[in-house]
Design a protein around this motif. Structure first.
Motif, short mmCIF file in Angstrom:
data_model
loop_
_atom_site.label_atom_id
_atom_site.label_comp_id
_atom_site.label_asym_id
_atom_site.label_seq_id
_atom_site.Cartn_x
_atom_site.Cartn_y
_atom_site.Cartn_z
N SER A 31 0.84 -1.19 0.00
CA SER A 31 0.00 0.00 0.00
C SER A 31 0.88 1.25 0.00
N SER A 44 -8.19 2.27 0.38
CA SER A 44 -8.49 1.56 1.63
C SER A 44 -9.99 1.61 1.93
N ASP A 48 -10.29 -2.20 5.99
CA ASP A 48 -8.85 -1.93 6.09
C ASP A 48 -8.56 -1.02 7.27
#
Length: 174
Positions: A31, A44, A48
């Motif tokens: 990420s 996200s 998440d």
């Protein structure tokens, strides 16, 4: 003999290719963190967020039609609150960290630290929100705007450091 070597080389090369492909398949895409106080990015999800921050959050209506989730979060050695604002389609639109200072000096020191790190990375602000008791800046970027602002009154000394999704950001010309 040369034919055997080339077949052997081709076999080894093919095996290496498949080995690399198999090991890469098990790796997750890393990420790209949006800002320095969280590991989340604009893709996200709420799941998440709760995986990263936990289930102990408060909510209120977001500016973007969804919910804003808040968590206690330390940044730069100071206790504050992180805010994740989602839109009505549960897309992350804003991430902000807020801090309430005890003294004007503490607020100014924190502002100077954060502002210097942003200026070092992105250059000078495209907007100066300087005023009596309030100061800050906006950095207009294609990846989303950064807003650093303060409010100082006799009762309140607060700082907010926010990152906005490109969909809710503005250009300097607007």
């Amino acid at each position: 003999m040369a034919r055997k070597k080339s077949k052997y080389f081709l076999s080894v090369l093919t095996a290496l290719f498949f080995l690399c492909a198999l090991t890469a398949c098990g790796q997750q895409k890393e990420s790209r963190s949006v800002c320095p106080f969280t590991g989340l990015d604009w893709n996200s999800t709420i799941a998440d967020m709760t995986a990263a921050e936990g289930e102990d959050y408060s909510t209120y209506d977001s500016l973007y039609g969804g919910l804003c989730y808040t968590y206690p979060k330390e940044y730069e050695g100071r206790p504050g609150t992180i805010k994740y604002m989602f839109d009505g389609e549960d897309r992350l639109m804003s991430i902000a960290w807020a801090y309430s200072a005890e003294t004007a000096e503490d607020l100014e020191t924190l502002y100077d630290t954060i502002s210097a790190s942003i200026v070092e990375k992105y250059g000078e602000s495209g907007y100066d929100a300087g005023g009596v008791g309030n100061y800050g800046g906006v950095w207009y970027r294609e990846e989303g705007d950064i807003i650093l602002s303060t409010m100082m009154t006799a009762e309140t000394k607060a700082l907010q450091y926010a990152y906005l999704h490109p969909l809710v950001s503005h250009t300097a010309e607007e």
